[in-house]
Design an enzyme around this catalytic site. Structure first.
Site, PDB file in Angstrom:
ATOM      1  N   CYS A 381       2.419  -2.312  -4.456  1.00 50.71           N
ATOM      2  CA  CYS A 381       2.651  -1.531  -5.729  1.00 50.71           C
ATOM      3  C   CYS A 381       1.361  -1.859  -6.776  1.00 50.71           C
ATOM      4  O   CYS A 381       0.296  -1.340  -6.508  1.00 50.71           O
ATOM      5  CB  CYS A 381       4.194  -1.813  -6.101  1.00 50.71           C
ATOM      6  SG  CYS A 381       4.638  -0.373  -7.109  1.00 50.71           S
ATOM      7  N   HIS A 515       7.195  -0.725  -1.659  1.00 50.14           N
ATOM      8  CA  HIS A 515       7.682  -2.237  -1.636  1.00 50.14           C
ATOM      9  C   HIS A 515       8.373  -2.556  -0.389  1.00 50.14           C
ATOM     10  O   HIS A 515       9.548  -2.578  -0.186  1.00 50.14           O
ATOM     11  CB  HIS A 515       8.854  -2.311  -2.905  1.00 50.14           C
ATOM     12  CG  HIS A 515       8.289  -2.490  -4.059  1.00 50.14           C
ATOM     13  ND1 HIS A 515       7.711  -3.535  -4.836  1.00 50.14           N
ATOM     14  CD2 HIS A 515       8.168  -1.516  -5.080  1.00 50.14           C
ATOM     15  CE1 HIS A 515       7.456  -3.171  -6.036  1.00 50.14           C
ATOM     16  NE2 HIS A 515       7.568  -2.094  -6.060  1.00 50.14           N
ATOM     17  N   GLU A 517       8.817  -5.275   1.171  1.00 54.76           N
ATOM     18  CA  GLU A 517       9.646  -6.365   1.071  1.00 54.76           C
ATOM     19  C   GLU A 517      11.389  -6.085   1.059  1.00 54.76           C
ATOM     20  O   GLU A 517      12.062  -7.034   1.381  1.00 54.76           O
ATOM     21  CB  GLU A 517       9.085  -7.412  -0.115  1.00 54.76           C
ATOM     22  CG  GLU A 517       9.454  -6.783  -1.539  1.00 54.76           C
ATOM     23  CD  GLU A 517       8.669  -6.097  -2.168  1.00 54.76           C
ATOM     24  OE1 GLU A 517       7.584  -5.711  -1.394  1.00 54.76           O
ATOM     25  OE2 GLU A 517       8.697  -5.921  -3.363  1.00 54.76           O
TER      26      GLU A 517
HETATM   27  N1  GLN Z   1       3.481  -0.813 -13.088  1.00 53.23           N
HETATM   28  C1  GLN Z   1       3.191  -0.004 -12.015  1.00 53.23           C
HETATM   29  C2  GLN Z   1       3.544   1.558 -12.069  1.00 53.23           C
HETATM   30  O1  GLN Z   1       4.615   1.636 -12.828  1.00 53.23           O
HETATM   31  C3  GLN Z   1       3.498  -0.756 -10.789  1.00 53.23           C
HETATM   32  C4  GLN Z   1       4.859  -0.959 -10.688  1.00 53.23           C
HETATM   33  C5  GLN Z   1       5.415  -1.922  -9.489  1.00 53.23           C
HETATM   34  O2  GLN Z   1       4.473  -2.824  -9.315  1.00 53.23           O
HETATM   35  N2  GLN Z   1       6.608  -1.849  -9.105  1.00 53.23           N
HETATM   36  O3  GLN Z   1       3.396   2.151 -11.343  1.00 53.23           O
END
Ligand code: GLN
Length: 543
Positions: A381, A515, A517
């Site tokens: 992410c 994600h 995970e």
């Molecule tokens: N802050 C980033 C976004 O909002 C990544 C979010 C995250 O890593 N879950 O896109």
């Protein structure tokens, strides 16, 4: 018809109720029963999505896009049953629903009250979508005696009456502390906690007693007598060497047999625990070890990265190695601490998800280290976004590359998304919409390039993974980034949103916008974590 098991906690918080619920569900499942676990959180936030990871730990995201309590991660990892929005409810969500109805006039002039309106809503949540289940386990957050949890305990009392005692069960998790000066385990806090619960109309059937020393028979009998339960239903729960040993340990203490007995079920098949024995064996007898550096922001609180931590462990189990995780604060690399010194011993570098600018330059420098030194790199992410900014700056010559999340920039390699397609159709957001529940959330599909590294890792060209982010890598920079060697190997089905980037000229360099995970399980490790740890094992043979 589903039977209900209510799990409450007493004496202190952090007793591991979630793990206990997940373990009991896994044991019932191992006997062939269909289970689902639900979490009732008494706090007033509508969901944990807007809470700081320091307050609440990780926010666990479900396929249907709910931002939920991290205990749902345990439930899913232990049972393999995909959690849903309807498995987590907070007081805030219940009040929001009731107040919306009240404003609409749905109550036809009635006075709206905790009993019956709030308790009815709690009962409706417990009963929803349970037709195809044998057991519904409902964990009540907090500790008995909290003001906030009173409506939930009252709802349990009513449910026990309405569903019948033979179809409901109350399990109370307590602490039996060891007082070193006296050299004794003390049962009084448990007695008080059960008295408190009973005074609210809920007599527990089973007590799960957390203790750091074995519970002597005499103390067990004493708890049984004072708390009005069978002695066999006082289950000692000693601290375990690993969370993955807990189901087998509780089975050994007779937890699942007592639960079935309390329901009057005498013909249950024996549980098949072979998968759990295999997991324990892999955990207890590794054939090597690797060290992974996780460069993040919330590193002083590992609960903030709960699923990530577990997915790395699963990757280790898949490769029969122990995974040592070094939590590294990205900001220390900005303070001038020696990045190379810290990162050189690592067999893999992972930049996890996160929010905000703090530490971002340290993360970008960590990506650069991994790229230049050929160390396996995994960006998740925000970690993928940092990999793209690093590539833009250092391999594509876009020196001012940044993310609009960190402030205005002339080169928005990562930018705010205001429109995207979901299974429900076009989604739109403004820059000033509410913070809660407004991200790209939940399961989205991605198409993988046929000859890519990720397609080989997944063994598939189409995948579905869970998202939680507001910003996206800007597709307008695709050509420049690819010229610098960072290939876009996974895209949203409409080809608009970059989902995966990788570097074909690097041993293992992958960034994902989702994600992974969240979907890894001990008996089914996620392919990306399996692959990342495999690459780290190879790296460990080189250094
Ligand atoms: N802050 C980033 C976004 O909002 C990544 C979010 C995250 O890593 N879950 O896109």
């Amino acid at each position: 018809m589903a039977r209900f098991i209510f799990i409450t906690g007493g004496v202190v918080s952090s007793l591991g109720k979630g793990l206990m619920a997940a373990s009991l569900a896994a044991l019932l499942q191992a006997r062939g029963y269909r289970v689902r676990i639900r979490k009732f959180d008494p706090y007033l936030n509508v969901d944990p999505g807007t809470m700081s990871p320091y307050q609440h730990g990780e926010v666990y995201v479900t396929d249907d896009g709910a931002e939920t309590d991290l205990d749902l991660g345990h439930y899913e990892r232990f049972t393999g049953v995909a959690a849903r929005q309807s498995d987590n409810v907070t007081s805030g969500r219940i009040y929001q629903q009731i107040i919306t109805k009240e404003r609409r006039g749905d109550y036809l002039g009635a006075t709206v009250q905790v009993v019956p309106h709030v308790t009815d809503a709690i009962k409706a949540f417990a009963r929803a979508e349970t037709d195809d289940l044998d057991f519904v386990l409902c964990e009540i957050g907090g500790t008995v005696g909290d003001i906030e949890s009173l409506p939930f305990i009252e709802a349990i009392r009513q449910l026990r009456n309405e569903e019948g005692r033979e179809n409901t069960l109350s399990v109370h998790v307590t602490l039996v502390p060891y007082i070193a000066a006296a050299g004794e385990l003390k049962t009084k806090p448990t007695q008080h906690s059960v008295r408190e619960l009973a005074s609210l109309g809920v007599q527990p059937d089973i007590l799960l007693c957390r203790c750091e020393k074995p519970l002597p028979e005499g103390e067990r009998a004493k708890i049984a007598q004072f708390c009005n339960v069978r002695k066999e239903a006082v289950i000692p729960a000693l601290d375990a060497d690993s969370i993955y040993s807990v189901p087998v340990q509780y089975h050994g203490e007779g937890l699942d047999s007592e639960v079935l007995r309390a329901f009057g079920i005498h013909d249950a098949p024996d549980p098949d625990l072979s998968a759990w024995y295999d997991i324990m064996d892999r955990k207890q007898h590794p054939e090597g070890e690797v060290t992974i550096g996780v460069v993040g922001k919330y590193v002083s609180l590992p609960d903030a990265y709960k699923s990530l931590n577990e997915a790395l462990v699963h990757g280790g189990m898949a490769n029969r190695v122990k995974v040592n995780i070094r939590w590294l604060d990205a900001e220390m690399f900005e303070r001038g601490d020696d990045l190379a010194n810290e990162l050189e011993p690592m067999h893999g570098i992972l930049v996890p998800g996160g929010f905000g600018e703090r530490g971002s330059e340290g993360k970008i420098e960590s990506v650069r280290f991994a790229r230049e030194r050929n160390v396996p790199f995994f960006g998740i992410c925000l970690g993928m976004q940092m990999a793209c900014i690093e590539g833009a700056r250092n391999t594509s010559g876009i020196e001012q590359a940044s993310s609009t999340e960190f402030g205005p920039t002339s080169e928005p390699v990562v930018g705010l998304i205001t429109e995207w397609m979901s299974a429900e159709g076009l989604q739109q957001r403004g820059a000033n919409t509410d913070m809660g529940g407004t991200m790209r959330l939940g399961a989205y599909e991605a198409k993988l390039s046929p000859n890519s590294h990720v397609a080989a890792i997944y063994g598939a060209n189409e995948i579905s993974e869970r998202h939680r982010h507001r910003y996206e890598v800007n597709g307008a920079y695709r050509d420049s980034l690819e010229k610098g060697g960072l290939v876009f190997s996974g895209m949203s089905p409409d080809g608009m949103l970059p989902e995966i980037v990788e570097r074909p000229d690097h041993p293992w360099f992958i960034g994902v916008q989702f994600h992974p995970e969240l979907k890894s399980k001990p008996f089914d490790p996620h392919p990306l974590f399996r692959g990342f740890i495999e690459a780290a094992v190879k790296q460990s043979r080189l250094v």
